[in-house]
Design a protein around this motif. Structure first.
Motif, PDB file in Angstrom:
ATOM      1  N   TYR A  36      -2.450   5.527 -14.182  1.00  0.00           N
ATOM      2  CA  TYR A  36      -2.296   5.597 -15.634  1.00  0.00           C
ATOM      3  C   TYR A  36      -2.309   4.196 -16.244  1.00  0.00           C
ATOM      4  CZ  TYR A  36      -0.195   6.662 -20.178  1.00  0.00           C
ATOM      5  OH  TYR A  36       0.065   6.762 -21.517  1.00  0.00           O
ATOM      6  N   LEU A  37      -1.568   3.280 -15.636  1.00  0.00           N
ATOM      7  CA  LEU A  37      -1.504   1.912 -16.147  1.00  0.00           C
ATOM      8  C   LEU A  37      -2.863   1.219 -16.059  1.00  0.00           C
ATOM      9  CD1 LEU A  37       1.928   0.825 -14.663  1.00  0.00           C
ATOM     10  CD2 LEU A  37       1.385   1.100 -17.087  1.00  0.00           C
ATOM     11  N   ILE A  38      -3.544   1.376 -14.947  1.00  0.00           N
ATOM     12  CA  ILE A  38      -4.860   0.750 -14.772  1.00  0.00           C
ATOM     13  C   ILE A  38      -5.855   1.345 -15.765  1.00  0.00           C
ATOM     14  CG2 ILE A  38      -6.806   0.532 -13.182  1.00  0.00           C
ATOM     15  CD1 ILE A  38      -4.706   0.232 -10.925  1.00  0.00           C
ATOM     16  N   LYS A  39      -5.798   2.665 -15.948  1.00  0.00           N
ATOM     17  CA  LYS A  39      -6.699   3.338 -16.884  1.00  0.00           C
ATOM     18  C   LYS A  39      -6.480   2.848 -18.315  1.00  0.00           C
ATOM     19  CE  LYS A  39      -6.096   7.719 -17.661  1.00  0.00           C
ATOM     20  NZ  LYS A  39      -6.089   9.200 -17.624  1.00  0.00           N
ATOM     21  N   ASN A  40      -5.247   2.447 -18.622  1.00  0.00           N
ATOM     22  CA  ASN A  40      -4.920   1.966 -19.959  1.00  0.00           C
ATOM     23  C   ASN A  40      -5.034   0.445 -20.096  1.00  0.00           C
ATOM     24  OD1 ASN A  40      -4.261   4.335 -21.593  1.00  0.00           O
ATOM     25  ND2 ASN A  40      -2.768   4.691 -19.983  1.00  0.00           N
ATOM     26  N   GLY A  41      -5.694  -0.190 -19.138  1.00  0.00           N
ATOM     27  CA  GLY A  41      -6.033  -1.601 -19.276  1.00  0.00           C
ATOM     28  C   GLY A  41      -5.039  -2.604 -18.731  1.00  0.00           C
ATOM     29  N   TYR A  42      -4.027  -2.166 -18.013  1.00  0.00           N
ATOM     30  CA  TYR A  42      -3.064  -3.104 -17.442  1.00  0.00           C
ATOM     31  C   TYR A  42      -3.474  -3.479 -16.029  1.00  0.00           C
ATOM     32  CZ  TYR A  42      -0.241  -1.825 -21.422  1.00  0.00           C
ATOM     33  OH  TYR A  42       0.195  -1.610 -22.701  1.00  0.00           O
ATOM     34  N   SER A  43      -3.387  -4.747 -15.727  1.00  0.00           N
ATOM     35  CA  SER A  43      -3.737  -5.259 -14.407  1.00  0.00           C
ATOM     36  C   SER A  43      -2.459  -5.336 -13.576  1.00  0.00           C
ATOM     37  CB  SER A  43      -4.379  -6.641 -14.538  1.00  0.00           C
ATOM     38  OG  SER A  43      -4.640  -7.177 -13.285  1.00  0.00           O
ATOM     39  N   ILE A  44      -2.276  -4.373 -12.681  1.00  0.00           N
ATOM     40  CA  ILE A  44      -1.068  -4.312 -11.868  1.00  0.00           C
ATOM     41  C   ILE A  44      -1.427  -3.772 -10.488  1.00  0.00           C
ATOM     42  CG2 ILE A  44      -0.481  -2.030 -12.790  1.00  0.00           C
ATOM     43  CD1 ILE A  44       2.490  -2.831 -12.470  1.00  0.00           C
ATOM     44  N   SER A  45      -0.794  -4.319  -9.477  1.00  0.00           N
ATOM     45  CA  SER A  45      -1.019  -3.851  -8.107  1.00  0.00           C
ATOM     46  C   SER A  45       0.110  -2.899  -7.716  1.00  0.00           C
ATOM     47  CB  SER A  45      -1.052  -5.032  -7.143  1.00  0.00           C
ATOM     48  OG  SER A  45       0.225  -5.641  -7.067  1.00  0.00           O
ATOM     49  N   LEU A  46      -0.089  -2.183  -6.636  1.00  0.00           N
ATOM     50  CA  LEU A  46       0.942  -1.276  -6.142  1.00  0.00           C
ATOM     51  C   LEU A  46       2.189  -2.063  -5.747  1.00  0.00           C
ATOM     52  CD1 LEU A  46       1.811   1.584  -5.483  1.00  0.00           C
ATOM     53  CD2 LEU A  46       0.755   1.336  -3.240  1.00  0.00           C
ATOM     54  N   ALA A  47       1.999  -3.248  -5.169  1.00  0.00           N
ATOM     55  CA  ALA A  47       3.142  -4.090  -4.783  1.00  0.00           C
ATOM     56  C   ALA A  47       3.956  -4.499  -6.008  1.00  0.00           C
ATOM     57  CB  ALA A  47       2.664  -5.314  -4.018  1.00  0.00           C
ATOM     58  N   ASP A  48       3.270  -4.896  -7.092  1.00  0.00           N
ATOM     59  CA  ASP A  48       3.973  -5.274  -8.315  1.00  0.00           C
ATOM     60  C   ASP A  48       4.701  -4.083  -8.928  1.00  0.00           C
ATOM     61  OD1 ASP A  48       3.166  -7.923  -8.144  1.00  0.00           O
ATOM     62  OD2 ASP A  48       1.408  -7.619  -9.428  1.00  0.00           O
ATOM     63  N   LEU A  49       4.061  -2.921  -8.921  1.00  0.00           N
ATOM     64  CA  LEU A  49       4.702  -1.719  -9.449  1.00  0.00           C
ATOM     65  C   LEU A  49       5.944  -1.373  -8.633  1.00  0.00           C
ATOM     66  CD1 LEU A  49       4.785   0.692 -11.388  1.00  0.00           C
ATOM     67  CD2 LEU A  49       3.273   1.896  -9.797  1.00  0.00           C
ATOM     68  N   THR A  50       5.865  -1.518  -7.325  1.00  0.00           N
ATOM     69  CA  THR A  50       7.006  -1.230  -6.458  1.00  0.00           C
ATOM     70  C   THR A  50       8.175  -2.161  -6.770  1.00  0.00           C
ATOM     71  OG1 THR A  50       5.510  -0.459  -4.724  1.00  0.00           O
ATOM     72  CG2 THR A  50       7.745  -1.019  -4.050  1.00  0.00           C
ATOM     73  N   LYS A  51       7.903  -3.441  -6.998  1.00  0.00           N
ATOM     74  CA  LYS A  51       8.960  -4.401  -7.359  1.00  0.00           C
ATOM     75  C   LYS A  51       9.615  -4.018  -8.686  1.00  0.00           C
ATOM     76  CE  LYS A  51       6.851  -8.318  -5.026  1.00  0.00           C
ATOM     77  NZ  LYS A  51       6.174  -9.619  -5.211  1.00  0.00           N
ATOM     78  N   ILE A  52       8.786  -3.636  -9.653  1.00  0.00           N
ATOM     79  CA  ILE A  52       9.317  -3.242 -10.962  1.00  0.00           C
ATOM     80  C   ILE A  52      10.155  -1.972 -10.837  1.00  0.00           C
ATOM     81  CG2 ILE A  52       8.641  -2.354 -13.230  1.00  0.00           C
ATOM     82  CD1 ILE A  52       6.293  -4.376 -13.117  1.00  0.00           C
ATOM     83  N   LEU A  53       9.696  -1.011 -10.040  1.00  0.00           N
ATOM     84  CA  LEU A  53      10.459   0.226  -9.847  1.00  0.00           C
ATOM     85  C   LEU A  53      11.807  -0.067  -9.196  1.00  0.00           C
ATOM     86  CD1 LEU A  53       7.670   2.681  -8.679  1.00  0.00           C
ATOM     87  CD2 LEU A  53       8.867   2.678 -10.875  1.00  0.00           C
TER      88      LEU A  53
END
Length: 94
Positions: A36-53
């Motif tokens: 969803y984030l990538i589709k909406n134009g945000y550049s984020i990796s799974l590792a970064d998402l995991t850290k944020i979660l």
């Protein structure tokens, strides 16, 4: 090269989770959030998402559990008692 956004990425993920889960009524997986984030134009990796979660879970805003070996199920818990603290999460990133 890093990408600049109008607000911290942790706030973007928080708002995305709140929207995707209908304020905690429907759990989502980390892969769904990432796509969803990538589709909406945000550049984020799974590792970064995991850290944020992890940060959001420590703050008590989400609950993350393993639904399968690869996927994590994310439940939106809700708002902090102090609404200002929940909205300005960027101070805790540093």
């Amino acid at each position: 090269m890093s990408v600049w956004y109008n607000q911290p990425l942790i706030n973007i993920v928080y708002e995305t989770l709140r929207e995707m889960t209908s304020d905690g009524k429907v759990p989502v997986t980390d892969e769904e959030v990432l796509s969803y984030l990538i589709k909406n134009g945000y550049s984020i990796s799974l590792a970064d998402l995991t850290k944020i979660l992890l940060k959001l879970e420590i703050m008590g805003l989400v609950r993350v559990s393993s639904s399968t070996k690869e996927d994590r199920q994310i439940e939106f818990v809700g708002h902090h008692e102090n609404a200002e603290e929940a909205k300005s999460v960027e101070g805790q990133q540093t």
